[in-house]
Design a protein around this motif. Structure first.
Motif, PDB file in Angstrom:
ATOM      1  N   GLY A 408       0.834  -1.276   0.217  1.00  0.00           N
ATOM      2  CA  GLY A 408       0.072  -0.092  -0.088  1.00  0.00           C
ATOM      3  C   GLY A 408       0.871   1.301   0.154  1.00  0.00           C
ATOM      4  N   SER A 409       2.077   1.152   0.084  1.00  0.00           N
ATOM      5  CA  SER A 409       3.011   2.361  -0.072  1.00  0.00           C
ATOM      6  C   SER A 409       4.187   2.089  -0.984  1.00  0.00           C
ATOM      7  N   VAL A 410       4.939   2.825  -1.070  1.00  0.00           N
ATOM      8  CA  VAL A 410       6.210   2.977  -2.171  1.00  0.00           C
ATOM      9  C   VAL A 410       7.090   4.047  -1.830  1.00  0.00           C
ATOM     10  N   ALA A 411       8.387   3.738  -1.778  1.00  0.00           N
ATOM     11  CA  ALA A 411       9.467   4.814  -1.460  1.00  0.00           C
ATOM     12  C   ALA A 411      10.695   4.236  -2.334  1.00  0.00           C
ATOM     13  N   LEU A 412      10.666   5.161  -3.583  1.00  0.00           N
ATOM     14  CA  LEU A 412      11.672   4.818  -4.501  1.00  0.00           C
ATOM     15  C   LEU A 412      12.909   6.168  -4.526  1.00  0.00           C
ATOM     16  N   GLU A 413      14.025   5.680  -4.977  1.00  0.00           N
ATOM     17  CA  GLU A 413      14.872   6.660  -5.504  1.00  0.00           C
ATOM     18  C   GLU A 413      15.516   6.176  -6.933  1.00  0.00           C
ATOM     19  N   TYR A 414      15.359   6.747  -7.970  1.00  0.00           N
ATOM     20  CA  TYR A 414      15.664   6.430  -9.263  1.00  0.00           C
ATOM     21  C   TYR A 414      16.094   7.701 -10.315  1.00  0.00           C
ATOM     22  N   ARG A 415      16.574   7.144 -11.396  1.00  0.00           N
ATOM     23  CA  ARG A 415      17.249   8.430 -12.217  1.00  0.00           C
ATOM     24  C   ARG A 415      16.305   8.820 -13.270  1.00  0.00           C
ATOM     25  N   ILE A 416      15.957   9.995 -13.744  1.00  0.00           N
ATOM     26  CA  ILE A 416      15.123  10.279 -14.780  1.00  0.00           C
ATOM     27  C   ILE A 416      16.021  10.834 -16.162  1.00  0.00           C
ATOM     28  N   LEU A 417      15.494  10.419 -17.161  1.00  0.00           N
ATOM     29  CA  LEU A 417      16.033  10.890 -18.323  1.00  0.00           C
ATOM     30  C   LEU A 417      15.010  11.828 -19.176  1.00  0.00           C
ATOM     31  N   PRO A 418      15.003  13.114 -19.059  1.00  0.00           N
ATOM     32  CA  PRO A 418      13.838  14.137 -20.057  1.00  0.00           C
ATOM     33  C   PRO A 418      13.852  13.591 -21.205  1.00  0.00           C
ATOM     34  N   PRO A 419      12.615  13.434 -21.532  1.00  0.00           N
ATOM     35  CA  PRO A 419      12.409  13.108 -22.976  1.00  0.00           C
ATOM     36  C   PRO A 419      12.946  14.432 -24.159  1.00  0.00           C
ATOM     37  N   GLU A 420      13.028  15.511 -23.542  1.00  0.00           N
ATOM     38  CA  GLU A 420      13.853  16.372 -24.405  1.00  0.00           C
ATOM     39  C   GLU A 420      15.176  16.550 -24.647  1.00  0.00           C
ATOM     40  N   GLY A 421      15.704  15.235 -23.947  1.00  0.00           N
ATOM     41  CA  GLY A 421      17.326  15.409 -23.938  1.00  0.00           C
ATOM     42  C   GLY A 421      17.927  16.021 -22.880  1.00  0.00           C
ATOM     43  N   THR A 423      19.396  17.099 -18.719  1.00  0.00           N
ATOM     44  CA  THR A 423      20.536  16.351 -17.975  1.00  0.00           C
ATOM     45  C   THR A 423      19.656  15.482 -17.172  1.00  0.00           C
ATOM     46  N   GLN A 424      20.431  14.158 -16.964  1.00  0.00           N
ATOM     47  CA  GLN A 424      19.796  13.271 -16.116  1.00  0.00           C
ATOM     48  C   GLN A 424      19.923  13.524 -14.892  1.00  0.00           C
ATOM     49  N   ARG A 425      18.835  13.238 -13.915  1.00  0.00           N
ATOM     50  CA  ARG A 425      18.721  13.624 -12.426  1.00  0.00           C
ATOM     51  C   ARG A 425      18.278  12.821 -11.832  1.00  0.00           C
ATOM     52  N   TRP A 426      18.143  12.786 -10.469  1.00  0.00           N
ATOM     53  CA  TRP A 426      17.771  11.532  -9.607  1.00  0.00           C
ATOM     54  C   TRP A 426      16.661  12.304  -8.828  1.00  0.00           C
ATOM     55  N   VAL A 427      15.643  11.273  -8.872  1.00  0.00           N
ATOM     56  CA  VAL A 427      14.427  11.820  -7.938  1.00  0.00           C
ATOM     57  C   VAL A 427      14.034  10.771  -7.097  1.00  0.00           C
ATOM     58  N   SER A 428      13.431  11.351  -5.768  1.00  0.00           N
ATOM     59  CA  SER A 428      12.976  10.346  -4.581  1.00  0.00           C
ATOM     60  C   SER A 428      11.393  10.509  -4.667  1.00  0.00           C
ATOM     61  N   THR A 429      10.698   9.658  -4.818  1.00  0.00           N
ATOM     62  CA  THR A 429       9.170   9.659  -4.799  1.00  0.00           C
ATOM     63  C   THR A 429       8.722   8.739  -3.762  1.00  0.00           C
ATOM     64  N   GLN A 430       7.508   9.315  -3.071  1.00  0.00           N
ATOM     65  CA  GLN A 430       6.813   8.435  -2.076  1.00  0.00           C
ATOM     66  C   GLN A 430       5.547   8.573  -2.366  1.00  0.00           C
ATOM     67  N   GLY A 431       4.891   7.353  -2.153  1.00  0.00           N
ATOM     68  CA  GLY A 431       3.380   7.332  -2.425  1.00  0.00           C
ATOM     69  C   GLY A 431       2.780   6.302  -1.543  1.00  0.00           C
ATOM     70  N   GLN A 432       1.236   6.853  -1.313  1.00  0.00           N
ATOM     71  CA  GLN A 432       0.458   5.960  -0.583  1.00  0.00           C
ATOM     72  C   GLN A 432      -0.859   5.357  -1.440  1.00  0.00           C
ATOM     73  N   VAL A 433      -1.182   4.316  -1.124  1.00  0.00           N
ATOM     74  CA  VAL A 433      -2.462   3.774  -1.771  1.00  0.00           C
ATOM     75  C   VAL A 433      -3.631   4.037  -0.890  1.00  0.00           C
ATOM     76  N   TYR A 434      -4.716   4.319  -1.183  1.00  0.00           N
ATOM     77  CA  TYR A 434      -5.758   4.134  -0.613  1.00  0.00           C
ATOM     78  C   TYR A 434      -6.885   3.437  -1.137  1.00  0.00           C
ATOM     79  N   PHE A 435      -7.849   2.812  -0.142  1.00  0.00           N
ATOM     80  CA  PHE A 435      -8.585   1.647  -0.629  1.00  0.00           C
ATOM     81  C   PHE A 435      -9.960   1.755  -0.123  1.00  0.00           C
ATOM     82  N   ASP A 436     -11.014   1.260  -0.830  1.00  0.00           N
ATOM     83  CA  ASP A 436     -12.194   1.423  -0.232  1.00  0.00           C
ATOM     84  C   ASP A 436     -12.810   0.486   0.689  1.00  0.00           C
TER      85      ASP A 436
END
Length: 696
Positions: A408-421, A423-436
């Motif tokens: 029900g949750s996620v915490a990730l660190e990964y690299r991003i390559l923008p589609p327009e070419g 510079t590569q960058r690192w991002v950290s994303t955290q998410g929470q899933v909600y259920f009915d």
């Protein structure tokens, strides 16, 4: 037609034709009531005998010492008390004292007597009824035997007739007395129940009123309901509700009352607002009530009225409204603070509707991924921006979070390559899933932040640390050979007898310094191997810990001749360990204990075997380890005090190596340190290697 007034039972009793006394069941059989017929028969007055004991009023005739009349009456009364049943006495002589106005003395009298109990609802004797009949004339007539007045047959028939009449009279009197007693008891019990119910009603902690009839006449109203209404009891009792409280008319109460009266179904209202005037002639106030309309039925089951139980919950409602208003304001402020904080942290947000598949990203989140506002968002567009080496991991983690049985949750660190070419960058994303309520995922909310600078700094710091550790390892390794040569040379010199005392002292100082330097080099090499070489190597062999400790104590005491080390052994201390490494642990801990304890104190070393484990404990007294040092004590380059080690020149690797050796054997090391108990290091070692090989 009005109900008749209840009869005056006391008057009926006093005027009854029978001779009656009512006695208390006490030691004196106190007289509490008497009939007029009894007073006449005994030549007494009510004022003279009420409140006095029976045998005080009617003593035995002192001129007749053989009389047993008082004893017989007392025995009968006590028998009634014991059996709780009536007792009829045979006809007997009981002389009556004449008043002084009639010459004094005693009159010889004969009596037919019955004593009856009056019981309480609990079965206890409350009163005794003493019923008697004067049969003196009949007895005297029988004794004289005046045959000229009555022959024997007439006398016999008269006696039989009198006895039958007496029997019937006694039975009638008994039944009447029992009926009167039962009526009196029932009336008393009904009155007691009525008084109890009224008291309970008036003292109830809830506001209660009883409304009777179609006009809802206030029949009863306790103080709490009157306080709610803002009225006195005399202002509402006997009046229709809406006449007594005209301001509440037209607010919906009439409909609910009518519904309960006609259907017999209770009605419950919760926090209902009603405008009332709490003071006579005062302004109307908005008051909140929680109340119940309960139908009241007669003996045939018809609804004849309504019982109302109400509570004034105005303060509770107002408090909740204030709390809700404050909470709403706090939420607004918190949201504003969050918005400002996210702006300051350059944090983006995203919202995925898992039911419709719609993705909503804010401007900052789009900037992180290099997706302009005009680009339509979908999962393919998002995942195409993730670095190919990280993409599969990101997709898998996201699917596991929303899937059945997922976290029900996620915490990730990964690299991003923008589609327009870009510079590569690192991002950290955290998410929470909600259920009915059925457990189905409905929304996936999260945040994203650029961590490129942090990743670059981490890489730089790791490279620097690796370089420093490699440098330490190289230097330490290269120092071992010259130090070993110095030790060999000092040993050779110390074996020569031609050295003077001054020269020998210099050689010993050189040897001691070289040994200390060699120990430091060995610690540095162990540290390097632990950090860079994949851990310390272990060569396990059967070993008895207690015996090893005794050998090491001898060596340590040689270096500290002025100190005492106590050794204790408890149970079986055998196991499979690397002997050299365990010796390193014992030596380091004993050296620490000697170094940080008072010179005149003892150091205690104990080896203890318990089931599949062997414990090593090293204890010393002295200044305890500061509490802020305990959590980091087993980290490298950390020491138990802030003072500089001027003697041993320790670099703070000893306890770090002890911890690594213990963990390499599948064990652990702990420390406790207080002013009272002192300092104790406890090493916990399994007797045999853990399953699965070397622990991580």
């Amino acid at each position: 037609m009005p109900s008749p007034a209840p009869p005056d039972f006391q008057l009926l009793f006093e005027k009854s034709p029978g001779s009656y006394l009512v006695l208390l069941p006490d030691a004196d059989f106190t007289i509490v009531a008497v009939s007029d017929a009894y007073l006449k028969a005994t030549l007494t007055t009510r004022e003279d005998i009420l409140g006095r004991g029976f045998f005080e009023v009617f003593p035995a005739n002192p001129e007749d010492p053989r009389t047993i009349s008082t004893r017989n009456v007392r025995v009968s009364l006590k028998r009634v008390l014991a059996t709780r049943a009536p007792d009829t006495m045979p006809v007997q002589q009981y002389d009556i004292r004449r008043p002084e106005s009639l010459g004094g003395g005693f009159d010889a009298r004969y009596w037919s007597t019955t004593n009856l109990p009056v019981l309480s609802p609990e079965g206890e004797v409350r009163y005794l009824i003493h019923r008697t009949e004067d049969v003196t004339d009949f007895v005297r007539l029988s004794l004289r035997g005046e045959e000229e007045l009555m022959d024997t047959d007439v006398l016999r028939r008269g006696q039989e007739l009198l006895q039958a009449s007496n029997k019937e009279l006694r039975q009638a009197v008994r039944e009447r007395d029992e009926s009167l007693a039962m009526v009196a008891q029932a009336r008393a019990e009904a009155e007691r129940q009525r008084a109890w119910l009224h008291s309970l009603f008036m003292q109830a902690p809830t506001a209660i009123t009883i409304l009777r009839g179609s006009r809802y006449v206030v029949e009863l109203a306790n103080p709490l309901i009157c306080r709610i209404w803002g009225r006195q009891q005399e202002q509402v009792l006997g009046k229709p509700l809406f006449d007594a409280l005209p301001e509440v008319a037209g607010q919906g109460l009439e409909e609910h009352l009518t519904q309960v009266l006609t259907t017999g179904v209770p009605y419950v209202a919760r926090e209902m607002p009603i405008r009332v005037a709490r003071l006579e002639g005062g302004a109307l106030e908005d008051v909140f009530f929680t109340f119940v309309y309960e139908p009241m039925r007669d003996s045939q089951g018809h609804v004849e009225g309504i019982i109302v139980a109400a509570s004034d919950v105005t303060d509770l409602v107002r408090a909740r409204q204030r709390t809700e208003a404050l909470a709403a304001e706090e939420v607004r402020v918190a949201e504003e603070r969050l918005r400002l904080a996210m702006a300051a942290m350059e944090m983006g947000t995203w919202d995925a509707n898992l039911t419709t598949g719609e993705l909503v990203w804010d401007e900052r989140m789009r900037t992180l991924f290099g997706l302009p506002l005009e680009v339509r968002l979908d999962y393919d567009a998002v995942y195409s921006c993730v670095h190919p080496e990280d993409r599969e991991r990101v997709i898998r983690s996201s699917r596991e979070a929303v899937g059945p049985g997922g976290s029900g949750s996620v915490a990730l660190e990964y690299r991003i390559l923008p589609p327009e070419g870009g510079t590569q960058r690192w991002v950290s994303t955290q998410g929470q899933v909600y259920f009915d309520s059925s457990g189905r995922p409905t929304r996936f909310l999260g945040t994203g932040v650029d961590i490129t600078a942090r990743k670059a700094l981490e890489a730089e710091m790791k490279a620097r640390a690796d370089f420093e550790q490699q440098l330490i390892g190289i230097v330490s390794h290269d120092l071992r050979n010259p130090l070993s040569a110095i030790l060999l040379g000092t040993q050779a010199l110390m074996g020569q007898e031609s050295l003077s005392a001054h020269q020998l002292k210099s050689v010993v100082r050189i040897q001691s310094s070289a040994q200390r330097a060699l120990r430091l080099v060995k610690d540095l090499l162990d540290f390097t191997q632990a950090r860079l070489g994949g851990g310390l190597r272990m060569e396990r062999r059967p070993l008895e810990l207690a015996r090893l400790i005794m050998q090491l104590v001898v060596e340590v005491e040689a270096a500290y001749p002025e100190r005492t080390i106590e050794v204790y052994r408890v149970g079986d201390t055998r196991g499979e360990w690397d002997g050299d490494r365990i010796a390193q642990v014992v030596t380091n801990l004993m050296a620490n204990a000697l170094k940080y304890s008072p010179p005149d104190s003892r150091v205690r070393v104990e080896a203890r075997g318990v089931d599949g484990w062997v414990f090593l404990e090293v204890h010393n007294t002295g200044t305890p380890i500061p509490p802020d040092k305990l959590p980091v004590l087993f980290q490298p380059m950390r020491r138990a005090t802030n003072e500089v080690d001027k003697v041993g020149r320790s670099v703070g690797l000893g306890l770090y190596i002890v911890d690594h050796i213990a963990r390499a054997h599948g064990g652990s090391v702990e420390v406790s340190s207080t002013e009272v108990a002192g300092t104790t290091f406890t090493v916990r070692l399994p007797r045999s290697p853990p399953a699965g090989g070397r622990p991580t």
